[in-house]
Every structure is written in C-alpha cells, then in structure tokens.
Design a protein around this motif. Structure first.
Motif, short mmCIF file in Angstrom:
data_model
loop_
_atom_site.label_atom_id
_atom_site.label_comp_id
_atom_site.label_asym_id
_atom_site.label_seq_id
_atom_site.Cartn_x
_atom_site.Cartn_y
_atom_site.Cartn_z
N ARG A 1 -8.20 -4.69 77.36
CA ARG A 1 -7.18 -5.52 78.01
C ARG A 1 -6.70 -4.80 79.27
NH1 ARG A 1 -4.32 -9.77 76.65
NH2 ARG A 1 -5.05 -9.67 74.49
N LEU A 2 -7.01 -5.37 80.42
CA LEU A 2 -6.60 -4.78 81.70
C LEU A 2 -5.39 -5.52 82.23
CD1 LEU A 2 -7.11 -2.87 84.14
CD2 LEU A 2 -8.55 -4.70 85.10
N THR A 3 -4.35 -4.76 82.54
CA THR A 3 -3.15 -5.33 83.15
C THR A 3 -2.92 -4.65 84.49
OG1 THR A 3 -2.17 -5.70 80.97
CG2 THR A 3 -0.69 -5.77 82.87
N ASP B 1 -6.96 -9.70 88.55
CA ASP B 1 -8.00 -9.07 87.74
C ASP B 1 -7.55 -8.87 86.30
OD1 ASP B 1 -8.86 -6.79 90.47
OD2 ASP B 1 -9.48 -8.86 90.10
N SER B 2 -6.28 -9.08 86.04
CA SER B 2 -5.75 -8.90 84.68
C SER B 2 -6.43 -9.87 83.73
CB SER B 2 -4.23 -9.15 84.67
OG SER B 2 -3.56 -8.19 85.46
N ALA B 3 -7.00 -9.32 82.68
CA ALA B 3 -7.77 -10.12 81.71
C ALA B 3 -8.25 -9.17 80.61
CB ALA B 3 -8.97 -10.78 82.38
N TRP C 1 -21.48 -8.11 80.27
CA TRP C 1 -20.04 -8.03 80.52
C TRP C 1 -19.50 -9.44 80.76
CZ3 TRP C 1 -16.84 -3.95 80.00
CH2 TRP C 1 -17.38 -2.65 80.04
N TYR C 2 -18.37 -9.74 80.10
CA TYR C 2 -17.66 -10.99 80.29
C TYR C 2 -16.19 -10.66 80.56
CZ TYR C 2 -21.64 -13.36 78.01
OH TYR C 2 -22.89 -13.85 77.67
N ARG C 3 -15.51 -11.62 81.15
CA ARG C 3 -14.07 -11.48 81.38
C ARG C 3 -13.40 -12.70 80.74
NH1 ARG C 3 -11.73 -11.04 87.45
NH2 ARG C 3 -12.69 -13.12 87.68
N GLN C 4 -12.32 -12.45 79.99
CA GLN C 4 -11.63 -13.54 79.31
C GLN C 4 -10.17 -13.55 79.72
OE1 GLN C 4 -11.67 -13.45 74.96
NE2 GLN C 4 -11.51 -15.68 74.87
N SER C 5 -9.80 -14.58 80.44
CA SER C 5 -8.40 -14.77 80.82
C SER C 5 -7.69 -15.50 79.69
CB SER C 5 -8.30 -15.56 82.12
OG SER C 5 -8.97 -14.87 83.16
#
Lengths: 112, 115
Positions: B111-113, B86-88, B34-38
C-alpha cells in the motif's frame, strides 16, 4: 485493447440465496476468463476460471457460464454463506502469458 | 516461502520522493506481473516479465515508473518523483508454464501513500 465491464457493483443477499455477477468483454480474441475473490485487505485469489472452448464450469457451490457470441460471462454462487462476503473480480486474457484485464469488482454482502 | 511476497507492506512517502517496491515471486515462476489497484477498482496492469526481460510494459502510466528483474526472480518497481495520484495498492503476481491456463498467483500488495 480489452475492456471488461462488471455488474452489479454491490450485491446484498440473504444467507442461503443465490448470487449472480455478470461481466462483458470487448475483445473477441479473449480466451480465458478467471474470477478472483478478494477479502478486505487481502490478496486476490482465483476461485474459478473458464476457457473460451467451454460454455459452463462448476465447482461445488460456484459456477461460471460463458457466452462467446454475446461476449459475456457470469459467476453464480448458490447457497451463499457469510464467508462468501468479499469483493469478486472478473477478468479476461487474450494470450497465454498476457496481462489480465479486470472488471471493477462486485462487493458481495451475505447477511445471516 | 509458499507464496508471492511483497515488501514493504505499507509505504508512506512525500510528494516528489523516490520509492522502490519489491516482489519475491514463487520459486521457479518465470512470469512476473505488476498491477496497481486503486480504492474500489480492479487491479490495473502495469508490466510483465518473462524471465529477466519486460515482455509487455504497455501499462506503465509514464516514464516515472520503471521495473527491473535482473536475475529473473525478484523484481523491483521504481517510482520517481511520486505524485499523490500514485497512491494505490501495488500488487505483484507470478506464474509458471506448467500451471493450468498460466494461473497468476498474487502477493499481498504494497500500500503506497503519497502525502
């Protein structure tokens, strides 16, 4: 931990010209360096990679070079085409199954 | 399916709510990341699984984030008490021992907003 820096953040080139993106890494134990291309709204896709026992690798119009002593590696795209426009990320990894540490990305724009 | 899939593709939630993001890796891939991309940034590592167990969870930012992979296939990333930060886009990737350099194949992301 590993830190990867990538330059430039944006790159504009004329169609047919070459594009070069440079990355540096901090952890001398890193041994695998992939490059990913990400089009707008799409997933990152591997375009080329290099291991630390190789200095250069080429695949058609793209090539990657690695300088282990200086801890930097570069992506070279020749004869650029409009479809090369995307964000390119370099990354580094220290062990076979480990995480990828990504650079911040380079937005490449190829103008016709 | 041929590739890594993630659901939902978009998730809008309110601050303080709980969310679950799902990843379906390529069949047979034992490793899942799992990765998170802003916006404007490269993917940032969160956690990776080898089979059912978390092999490295050093990237989880705090204890509001948790991930599971109970049967060694599908994984769920769980975020409690969501915050606007946490939006990313949350990316999942999978890999298999037989691949050259254990190449990681990425999903399309969620895409989490957080409003």
């Amino acid at each position: 931990g590993e830190n990867v820096e990538q330059h430039p953040s944006t790159l504009s080139v004329q169609e047919g010209d070459s594009a070069v993106i440079k990355c540096t890494y901090s952890d001398s134990a890193s041994n695998y360096f992939p490059w990913y291309k990400q089009e707008l709204g799409k997933r990152p896709q591997l375009i080329i990679d290099i291991r630390s026992n190789v200095g250069e690798k080429k695949d058609q119009r793209i090539a990657v070079t690695l300088n282990k002593t200086a801890k930097h590696f570069s992506l070279h795209i020749t004869e650029t085409q409009p479809e090369d426009s995307a964000v390119y990320f370099c990354a580094a990894k220290t062990d076979s199954w480990g995480k990828l540490q990504f650079g911040a990305g380079t937005q490449v724009v190829v103008t016709p | 399916g041929a590739g890594v899939s993630q659901t939902p593709s978009n998730k809008v939630t309110e601050k303080g709510k709980y969310v679950e993001l799902r990843c379906d890796p390529i069949s047979g891939h034992t490793a899942l990341y799992w990765y998170r991309q802003s916006l404007g940034q490269g993917p940032e590592f969160l956690i990776y699984f080898q089979g059912t167990g978390a092999a490295d969870d050093s990237g989880l930012p705090n204890d509001r984030f948790f991930a599971v992979r109970p049967e060694g296939s599908v994984s769920t990333l769980k975020i409690q008490r969501t915050e606007r930060g946490d939006s990313a886009v949350y990316l999942c990737a999978s890999s298999f021992p037989g691949l050259p350099h254990n190449e990681q194949f990425f999903g399309p992301g969620t895409r989490l907003t957080v409003l």
